[in-house]
Design a protein around this motif. Structure first.
Motif, short mmCIF file in Angstrom:
data_model
loop_
_atom_site.label_atom_id
_atom_site.label_comp_id
_atom_site.label_asym_id
_atom_site.label_seq_id
_atom_site.Cartn_x
_atom_site.Cartn_y
_atom_site.Cartn_z
N GLN A 1 -5.64 20.29 -16.45
CA GLN A 1 -5.89 18.86 -15.86
C GLN A 1 -5.09 18.08 -16.71
OE1 GLN A 1 -10.09 17.76 -15.38
NE2 GLN A 1 -9.84 16.73 -17.25
N PHE A 2 -4.96 16.71 -15.99
CA PHE A 2 -4.16 15.77 -16.53
C PHE A 2 -5.05 14.51 -16.20
CE2 PHE A 2 -0.61 18.33 -14.91
CZ PHE A 2 -0.10 18.74 -16.17
N LYS A 3 -4.93 13.62 -17.06
CA LYS A 3 -5.34 12.07 -16.98
C LYS A 3 -3.87 11.40 -16.71
CE LYS A 3 -9.68 12.38 -17.70
NZ LYS A 3 -10.92 12.34 -16.60
N VAL A 4 -3.83 10.69 -15.71
CA VAL A 4 -2.57 10.07 -15.21
C VAL A 4 -2.78 8.84 -14.66
CG1 VAL A 4 -2.49 11.25 -13.11
CG2 VAL A 4 -0.44 10.58 -13.97
N ILE A 5 -2.03 7.79 -14.96
CA ILE A 5 -1.82 6.55 -14.35
C ILE A 5 -0.70 6.66 -13.26
CG2 ILE A 5 -1.71 3.90 -14.64
CD1 ILE A 5 -2.22 4.60 -17.76
N THR A 6 -1.23 6.18 -12.08
CA THR A 6 -0.19 6.31 -10.82
C THR A 6 0.55 4.84 -10.76
OG1 THR A 6 -2.00 6.10 -9.69
CG2 THR A 6 -1.10 8.25 -9.84
N ALA B 1 2.11 18.51 -8.18
CA ALA B 1 3.25 17.80 -8.64
C ALA B 1 3.93 17.51 -10.02
CB ALA B 1 3.51 16.44 -7.76
N LEU B 2 2.73 17.11 -10.51
CA LEU B 2 2.93 17.03 -12.11
C LEU B 2 3.23 18.25 -12.96
CD1 LEU B 2 -0.05 14.67 -12.83
CD2 LEU B 2 2.34 13.96 -12.71
N LYS B 3 2.91 19.44 -12.33
CA LYS B 3 3.38 20.45 -12.83
C LYS B 3 4.67 21.32 -12.40
CE LYS B 3 -0.46 22.86 -11.37
NZ LYS B 3 -1.35 24.10 -11.31
N GLY B 4 5.76 20.53 -13.12
CA GLY B 4 7.13 20.86 -12.72
C GLY B 4 7.98 20.07 -11.64
N GLY B 5 7.11 19.18 -11.05
CA GLY B 5 7.77 18.55 -9.81
C GLY B 5 8.81 17.26 -10.23
N GLY B 6 9.14 16.95 -11.52
CA GLY B 6 10.17 16.00 -11.72
C GLY B 6 9.56 15.06 -13.13
N PRO B 7 10.06 14.85 -14.21
CA PRO B 7 9.66 13.80 -15.05
C PRO B 7 9.74 12.38 -14.37
CG PRO B 7 11.76 14.59 -15.64
CD PRO B 7 11.44 15.57 -14.63
N ALA B 8 8.82 11.73 -15.04
CA ALA B 8 8.93 10.30 -14.60
C ALA B 8 8.80 10.19 -13.25
CB ALA B 8 9.83 9.43 -15.31
N SER B 9 7.99 10.79 -12.42
CA SER B 9 8.41 10.81 -11.09
C SER B 9 6.89 10.25 -10.49
CB SER B 9 8.60 12.11 -10.31
OG SER B 9 9.87 12.23 -10.83
N PHE B 10 5.88 10.97 -10.79
CA PHE B 10 4.44 10.69 -9.89
C PHE B 10 3.43 10.10 -10.69
CE2 PHE B 10 6.78 14.57 -8.75
CZ PHE B 10 6.80 14.52 -7.21
N GLY B 11 3.71 9.77 -12.21
CA GLY B 11 2.62 9.01 -12.87
C GLY B 11 2.98 9.21 -14.42
N VAL B 12 2.30 8.44 -15.08
CA VAL B 12 2.23 8.45 -16.53
C VAL B 12 1.28 9.39 -17.29
CG1 VAL B 12 2.42 7.11 -18.71
CG2 VAL B 12 3.33 6.01 -16.50
N ILE B 13 1.52 10.36 -17.53
CA ILE B 13 0.27 11.56 -18.08
C ILE B 13 -0.16 10.66 -19.56
CG2 ILE B 13 -0.09 13.67 -18.92
CD1 ILE B 13 1.86 14.66 -16.97
N VAL B 14 -1.27 10.47 -19.59
CA VAL B 14 -1.94 9.85 -20.88
C VAL B 14 -2.71 11.13 -21.57
CG1 VAL B 14 -2.03 7.65 -20.23
CG2 VAL B 14 -4.00 9.10 -19.79
N GLU B 15 -3.19 12.12 -21.13
CA GLU B 15 -3.73 13.29 -21.51
C GLU B 15 -3.56 14.57 -20.78
OE1 GLU B 15 -8.00 12.86 -23.31
OE2 GLU B 15 -8.49 13.85 -21.50
N ALA B 16 -3.33 15.64 -21.40
CA ALA B 16 -3.22 16.61 -20.75
C ALA B 16 -4.06 18.09 -21.56
CB ALA B 16 -1.77 17.48 -20.69
N THR B 17 -4.57 18.84 -20.39
CA THR B 17 -5.13 19.90 -21.11
C THR B 17 -4.52 21.45 -20.45
OG1 THR B 17 -7.60 18.80 -20.98
CG2 THR B 17 -7.58 21.09 -21.18
N TYR B 18 -4.40 22.04 -21.67
CA TYR B 18 -3.69 23.38 -21.56
C TYR B 18 -4.49 24.65 -22.20
CZ TYR B 18 0.30 20.26 -21.14
OH TYR B 18 1.17 19.22 -20.55
N LYS B 19 -4.34 25.71 -21.24
CA LYS B 19 -4.68 27.17 -21.66
C LYS B 19 -4.11 27.35 -23.16
CE LYS B 19 -4.58 29.10 -17.10
NZ LYS B 19 -4.12 30.14 -16.22
N THR B 20 -4.93 28.06 -23.96
CA THR B 20 -4.54 28.36 -25.36
C THR B 20 -4.82 29.82 -25.23
OG1 THR B 20 -6.38 28.05 -26.54
CG2 THR B 20 -4.73 26.18 -26.32
N PHE B 21 -4.13 30.53 -26.29
CA PHE B 21 -4.06 32.12 -26.28
C PHE B 21 -4.30 32.25 -27.97
CE2 PHE B 21 -1.17 30.49 -23.12
CZ PHE B 21 -1.90 30.96 -21.82
#
Length: 618
Positions: A296-301, A320-340
Motif C-alpha cells: 500500500q502507498f499513501k500518495v499525493i497526486t 504504476a507506482l510499483k516500478g512505473g517510473g520515479p517522480a511520474s505518478f505522485g509523491v509517495i508519503v508513506e509505503a507499506t511492504y512485506k517483511t520476512f
C-alpha cells in the motif's frame, strides 16, 4: 526579483498544519484554508497557465517559468506559500557555498563565506549521509554542472549551476500538497527529493522548486497485514524520508529479526524513487523487487489530493507506482511492504588484479570464466556484486542467504578450480553470519558522494548469457577501453517469485529472466566544456552501452541506473508495459506537473539552452 526574497523565506512564519495520513481524499488542511484560498485566488488571476516561449536550435518550445521570466511568481505569492508551509520555504544554496565569499544566486547575491563551515563541508563532501542531510544536494555532482565545489580560494565564482532555486522543507502532508499546487498553478519545474540518491540528476534542476520529504521518518511494523492483496504476513510502514539503514535497523530489533527487500546501498530511501523504479537488492532472488513486496502507498497526486493506493483502492495507480517510473505518478508519503524472517547467511569475496598477474589477457580470461557462471549462481539463489575496471575484478560479495559456508563454497568452487587451471592467482575470503543483516552492514562497501560521472547500464538475459557469453565479455573489454567502470549485480527477479505475481508490478517483464544487471560509469566533470560533455554522452550511449546492447539484445535497462538518453528508452525501461504506463501518466498527471528524465509521458520534454530550461517542443 529583488534580493529581499532572502529575508522573506528565512523568516519564521509559525503555522501548525496537521493532517491525518489515513484520509482517502485529503484537501489542504483546514488550518491553512485561508492561505490556500489566497493562493487559489492568485492561481485564478493567472488562469492562462503561463508558458515561456523559446526558440532553440531551430525549434520552438514552451517552457516552465524560471527566475527573471514575466510569469515567475511575485514576492507576495511566495510569501503566501511560505505562510502556508509554516515558514519552511527556503532559498537553495549549494552545499559548499560557505567556501566562497559570494554565492551568485538567481534571486540575488549572498555573502556566504564561513571558514568553519567550509572546513566541515570539505571534510564531508564525499560522505553520502552528509549530502543527504543537505536539502537540495545531488549526491553525484555531474547534473549540478559541478558548480560551487569546495575550494581554498574564497574569491572563486560560486553560482547556482543546475541546483534548484527554492525548496520546501516539508514537515506535514499539507506542506507537500501546498508545494505541488503552487508549482502546478504557477507552471514551475517541480522536484521531489527525499535522499538525493540517484545517478541521473532527478534531485536537482535549473529554475526548480524542490519539495524535500526527508523529515518524514516514521517507521512502524505489524505481525499481520489485514489489507487487500491476498497477503497476511508481517509488514513495515515507512515515511517518505526513511533510508534503508534505518528500516533494516528497526526490523533487526524485532524478535525474531525481520528483513525487507532493499537496495545494495543503505543510504537509499525506501519509499520514493527506489520502489518507483523497481528496487533491486540482495533479496531480489528470493522475493523479487521491492515493488513486488509493496502492499500500500499513501500518495499525493498532481491534483494535490492524498490518496490510498493498494490492490483494492486505486489499483491502477498502485500498479504504476510499483516500478512505473520515479517522480511520474505522485509523491509517495508513506509505503507499506512485506517483511520476512531474517536468515543466516554466508559470503565470499574475490579479487583478481595486477598484484596477482601482469598478464592482462590472463585477467580478462579470468573475468570471462567468472562471468560464465552467472546463470549457475542465480539459479542456485546467490546474489553477486562485483566491479570491473583497470582491468581488475573485485567481487564483494558472493551472498548465500540461508546457506552455510560449505554450501556456498560448493557452488563457487568450480570457478576456483577453473582459475587454478588457468594459472591465475587470486585472493579470497569467506565469512558466516547469523543474519543477512549482519552480512549487509559488514561487507557491502560504503559508496562515496561528491564525484562526477555519466551513468549507463544494461541487463543480460539468460538466453543471451547462454548464446553470447564470449561476446558479452568482449563488450566488457570495449567498455573499459572506452573509459568506463562496470558495476555488476547478478540476480534474477523472477527466480523466487511465483510467475502469477510477475505482472502485478509495472517493472519490465524482461527482468524476470535476467542474470546480471550492469551499471556503466563514465567519469567526467559536470563543468567540462560542452563539446567534451557531448562526446562523453555519445561515447556512453553508442560505444560503452552500445557494445553491451549488441552482445545482449534480449536484455533491458533499469530506469534508476541507466542512460536516459539511449535509443528507444521506453521499450528498454518498461518493455510491453509502456503503453499502459503512458495511458496512466496521462490520467494521473495530465498537465505534466511531475518530471523525471525519460519516464512515461516525457517524450516531448527536454532541457534546452545548455541543459537549463525544461520545455516541451511545439
Amino acid at each position: 526579483m529583488k534580493s529581499s526574497i532572502f529575508a522573506l523565506v528565512s523568516g519564521a512564519f509559525l503555522l501548525a498544519s496537521g493532517v491525518s495520513a489515513s484520509d482517502e481524499l485529503l484537501p489542504l488542511p483546514e488550518e491553512v484554508s485561508a492561505q490556500s484560498d489566497a493562493l487559489a485566488t492568485a492561481s485564478f488571476l493567472d488562469w492562462f497557465t503561463p508558458w515561456v516561449k523559446r526558440t532553440w536550435q531551430g525549434s520552438n518550445y514552451q517552457c516552465k517559468c524560471a527566475p527573471g521570466d514575466y510569469c515567475w511568481p511575485g514576492e507576495w505569492k511566495w510569501q503566501l506559500l511560505n505562510l502556508t508551509v509554516g515558514g519552511n520555504l527556503r532559498v537553495s544554496i549549494p552545499p559548499a557555498a560557505s567556501c566562497y565569499n559570494t554565492f551568485q544566486g538567481p534571486l540575488g547575491n549572498l555573502n556566504t563565506y564561513d571558514a568553519a563551515k567550509c572546513a566541515e563541508v570539505t571534510a564531508n563532501f564525499a560522505d553520502e549521509q552528509y549530502q543527504i542531510n543537505h536539502p537540495t544536494a545531488g549526491l553525484w555532482t555531474y547534473f549540478t554542472n559541478d558548480t560551487c565545489r569546495p575550494t581554498t580560494n574564497p574569491s572563486d565564482s560560486c553560482t547556482n549551476g543546475y541546483y534548484p532555486v527554492l525548496y520546501i522543507q516539508a514537515k506535514t502532508i499539507g506542506h507537500i500538497q501546498a508545494g505541488i499546487s503552487f508549482a502546478r498553478d504557477n507552471n514551475l519545474r517541480l522536484i521531489i527529493r527525499n535522499t538525493g540518491h540517484d545517478f541521473l540528476g532527478r534531485s536537482v534542476g535549473w529554475g526548480a522548486l524542490v519539495i524535500n520529504t526527508h523529515s518524514f521518518q516514521s517507521i512502524s511494523t505489524s505481525n499481520k497485514w489485514n489489507g487487500p492483496g491476498g497477503y497476511s504476513g508481517s509488514t513495515i510502514t515507512v515515511g517518505a524520508g526513511v533510508r534503508a539503514k534505518a528500516a533494516l535497523q528497526h526490523l533487526h530489533g524485532l524478535n525474531p529479526p525481520k528483513i525487507m527487500v532493499t537496495g545494495e546501498c543503505a543510504t537509499v530511501g525506501v519509499a520514493g524513487g527506489l520502489v518507483q523504479g523497481g528496487g533491486h537488492g540482495p533479496w531480489t532472488n528470493r522475493e523479487g523487487f521491492l515493488a513486488d513486496t509493496a502492499l500500500q502507498f499513501k500518495v499525493i497526486t498532481a491534483d494535490g489530493w492524498l490518496r490510498t493506493a493498494n490492490a483494492a483502492v486505486n489499483p491502477d495507480l498502485f500498479w504504476a507506482l510499483k516500478g512505473g517510473g520515479p517522480a511520474s505518478f505522485g509523491v509517495i508519503v508513506e509505503a507499506t511492504y512485506k517483511t520476512f524472517t531474517d536468515l543466516p547467511s554466508a559470503a565470499v569475496s574475490l579479487d583478481i588484479n595486477t598484484s596477482h598477474t601482469s598478464d592482462i589477457n590472463q585477467i580478462w580470461e579470468a573475468i570471462r570464466i567468472f562471468h560464465s557462471y552467472a546463470t549457475h549462481w542465480v539459479d542456485n539463489g546467490l546474489y553477486v556484486y562485483y566491479e570491473i575496471f583497470g582491468p581488475m575484478l573485485h567481487v564483494q560479495p558472493f551472498v548465500g542467504i540461508n546457506k552455510t559456508q560449505a554450501e556456498l563454497q560448493t557452488l563457487i568452487q568450480p570457478l576456483f578450480d577453473d582459475l587454478n587451471t588457468l594459472g591465475v592467482g587470486f585472493s579470497t575470503s569467506n565469512r558466516t553470519y547469523s543474519t543477512f543483516y549482519d552480512l549487509y552492514f559488514d561487507l557491502f562497501e560504503i559508496e562515496a558522494a561528491g564525484s562526477s560521472a555519466l551513468t549507463g547500464g544494461w541487463s543480460i538475459s539468460k538466453q543471451d548469457h547462454a548464446a553470447n557469453a564470449t561476446a558479452i565479455v568482449d563488450a566488457f573489454k570495449t567498455m573499459t577501453s572506452s573509459g568506463a567502470i562496470l558495476v555488476g549485480h547478478m540476480w534474477n527477479a523472477g527466480g523466487g517469485l511465483p510467475q502469477s505475481q510477475w505482472s502485478k508490478s509495472a517493472v519490465n517483464p524482461v527482468f524476470r529472466n535476467v542474470v546480471d544487471k550492469i551499471i556503466s560509469v563514465v567519469p567526467i566533470a559536470g563543468n567540462a566544456p560542452l563539446a567534451d560533455k557531448a562526446e562523453a554522452q555519445q561515447r556512453l550511449t553508442y560505444v560503452v552501452d552500445g557494445a553491451l546492447r549488441a552482445a545482449a539484445p534480449r536484455g533491458a535497462a533499469y530506469v534508476n541506473e541507466a542512460d536516459p538518453f539511449q535509443p528507444e528508452w521506453q521499450t528498454a525501461f518498461w518493455g510491453t508495459n509502456y503503453p499502459e504506463l503512458l495511458r496512466l501518466r496521462r490520467k494521473w498527471d495530465p498537465k505534466g506537473v511531475f518530471y523525471a528524465v525519460s519516464t512515461p509521458g516525457t517524450e516531448a520534454w527536454t532541457q534546452i539552452e545548455e541543459g537549463t530550461r525544461l520545455c516541451k517542443k511545439i
